[in-house]
Scaffold this motif. Structure first.
Motif, PDB file in Angstrom:
ATOM      1  N   ARG A  34       0.842  -1.202   0.000  1.00  0.00           N
ATOM      2  CA  ARG A  34       0.000   0.000   0.000  1.00  0.00           C
ATOM      3  C   ARG A  34       0.877   1.252   0.000  1.00  0.00           C
ATOM      4  NH1 ARG A  34      -2.393   1.164   6.083  1.00  0.00           N
ATOM      5  NH2 ARG A  34      -0.392   0.938   7.144  1.00  0.00           N
ATOM      6  N   LEU A  68       1.905   4.712   1.594  1.00  0.00           N
ATOM      7  CA  LEU A  68       1.849   5.554   2.788  1.00  0.00           C
ATOM      8  C   LEU A  68       1.834   7.027   2.375  1.00  0.00           C
ATOM      9  CD1 LEU A  68       4.437   3.604   4.951  1.00  0.00           C
ATOM     10  CD2 LEU A  68       1.960   3.642   5.251  1.00  0.00           C
ATOM     11  N   GLN A  77      -3.401   4.423   1.032  1.00  0.00           N
ATOM     12  CA  GLN A  77      -4.275   3.522   1.795  1.00  0.00           C
ATOM     13  C   GLN A  77      -5.203   2.669   0.926  1.00  0.00           C
ATOM     14  OE1 GLN A  77      -3.625   2.742   4.693  1.00  0.00           O
ATOM     15  NE2 GLN A  77      -3.751   4.318   6.242  1.00  0.00           N
TER      16      GLN A  77
END
Ligand SMILES: *Cc1c(COP(=O)(O)O)cnc(C)c1O
Ligand code: SF4
Length: 461
Positions: free
Chosen positions: A401, A403, A412
């Motif tokens: 994912r 950040l 996210q």
């Protein structure tokens, strides 16, 4: 006006050790070097002619365990090692030195080798450079909405050089540091016009190489300007690892702490983004006192480090490091992956292994240390975290994912890569489930359509 509280800051050391710097020309003056064989000393010289080398008396006397050299992690962190070069490059440089080649020739060969080590040559930092009134603001980078990076021109060296550092080309003089800046007025104006910016991150080199006076010349204008959107002044630094005397018993320690207190008294946060690679860097009285003094000035200390073979690729070590940081009132922040440059083959830890190290260490520490995120790559599209390995309907996949993302909308959203135990960087990963591209790739290509350069100069300090 005097701030009476400054006089209460405890001074730990009675004898102020003078900073003493060592490089390729004088490292044989280090008394402990006599413990190395002639061949080991020669290795330092051979590799040090290609990769940057600088160390100091604190690192040599307080951090390196000379009984363990050459396998000592802090030694590997600061002294060039034979295996940091390929055999071919090593042999070439060794032969040059053996026949007493002149400086010009050594430099030519060194530069040719360096070009093969993915040095992110000049221009690489260009595409995060912000613009104002049609002018490019060199010395700044603005990649993520809330945070602008600022490279003060006097902060472009360090108290010692890390052998893994992706900024090595500027330390060996290959890159003119054209993105270093003196222009704090332009920074103030830019932050004023961009109310989404809450954070200024001073970076380098190491900005804490500056004297209190020089640093004040950058910080004071930020405080006196009317910048209600500016909440956090951050400083990325390795000074607590390489020269904690800075905040204990240097000549201008009091002035520096008073400057920091002035920031925090103004209602803004001063965050030291402290770079620690090994728990040993936290385990002596000088660094402990430095951290206490900073905390007394209301400085927030957040910590980060890459995970690297030969230095810290061990979950117990990370758990010990995070625990010690929390014990001293620091906040663990990021675990990074080694960048693909310089001696990366020597240091790199595969993503899957890095995740195992992170996970095993994370399980051992209390929630107060679980503020840390990682392992994360500062890559072209953004900061990409390896979340873990999962089984998705019978297929083994890697869950990733963002950040931070070049497009904030990417942040996210978990995404999936085909399992690859040896991959060390995002560009080695393939999308899972036979898909052609990762979800962000098309947009990323569009963002860079007009530019043929896809490298970046992200910050990890
Ligand atoms: C890491 C980084 C930042 C800061 O990101 P945070 O997640 O807020 O710490 C800012 N700019 C660049 C280019 C970075 O790489
Ligand atoms: S990692 Fe930081 S302290 Fe180490 S050489 Fe690079 S900029 Fe300097």
């Amino acid at each position: 006006m005097t701030d009476t509280r400054q006089t209460h800051i405890p001074i730990y050391s009675a004898s102020q050790p003078q900073f003493r710097s060592y490089n390729l020309n004088n490292f044989r003056d280090i008394p402990q070097i006599a413990r190395l064989t002639e061949q080991q000393q020669l290795d330092i010289e051979i590799v040090g002619n290609v990769l940057p080398f600088k160390v100091n008396n604190y690192v040599v006397d307080q951090l390196i365990d000379w009984d363990k050299v050459p396998n000592d992690p802090i030694f590997a962190l600061t002294f060039p090692q034979r295996d940091m070069l390929s055999t071919e490059h090593y042999d070439e440089m060794a032969a040059l030195l053996a026949r007493g080649a002149d400086k010009t020739e050594i430099k030519e060969v060194a530069n040719r080798i360096r070009m093969q080590l993915n040095p992110h040559p000049a221009g690489q930092a260009d595409h995060n450079v912000p613009e104002m009134d049609g002018e490019r603001l060199h010395g700044m980078q603005h990649k993520y909405r809330q945070t602008i990076l600022f490279f003060p021109s006097q902060g472009q060296t360090c108290h010692a050089y890390c052998t893994f550092c992706f900024r090595w080309p500027q330390f060996v003089g290959m890159t003119d540091i054209k993105f270093a800046s003196r222009e704090v007025e332009k920074l103030v104006e830019y932050v004023k016009r961009n109310p989404q910016i809450t954070d200024i991150l001073f970076t380098g080199g190491d900005p804490m190489i500056m004297s209190a006076k020089n640093l004040a010349a950058y910080i004071e204008p930020l405080l006196s300007a009317d910048l209600p959107n500016l909440v956090n002044i951050r400083i990325g630094t390795k000074v607590l690892g390489y020269w904690p005397h800075k905040f204990v018993d240097d000549d201008d320690t009091q002035e520096m702490l008073a400057l920091f207190r002035k920031v925090t008294d103004s209602g803004k946060q001063l965050a030291l983004m402290a770079h620690f690679n090994h728990p040993r860097e936290l385990e002596n009285d000088t660094v402990r006192q430095a951290i206490r003094n900073l905390r007394e000035a209301n400085v927030m200390i957040r910590t980060q480090s890459p995970v690297m073979r030969h230095i810290n690729d061990d979950p117990a070590l990370w758990a010990r490091m995070w625990e010690e940081q929390v014990k001293q009132g620091c906040v663990p922040y990021y675990m990074f992956l080694a960048r693909d440059t310089g001696a990366q083959h020597y240091f790199s830890v595969p993503l899957v292994r890095a995740w195992q190290i992170f996970r095993e260490a994370y399980q051992q520490v209390s929630g107060l240390a679980r503020t840390v995120r990682g392992p994360s790559m500062s890559a072209n599209p953004g900061k990409v975290q390896m979340l873990g390995v999962a089984d998705a309907g019978g297929q083994k996949v890697m869950v990733m994912r963002f950040l931070q993302g070049r497009d904030p909308d990417w942040v996210q959203r978990p995404f999936f890569a085909a399992y690859d135990e040896t991959a060390t960087w995002i560009d080695e990963l393939k999308p899972a489930f036979g898909e052609e591209k990762f979800f962000f790739e098309e947009e990323l290509e569009q963002l860079f359509h007009e530019r043929n350069d896809t490298s970046t100069a992200d910050d990890f300090e």
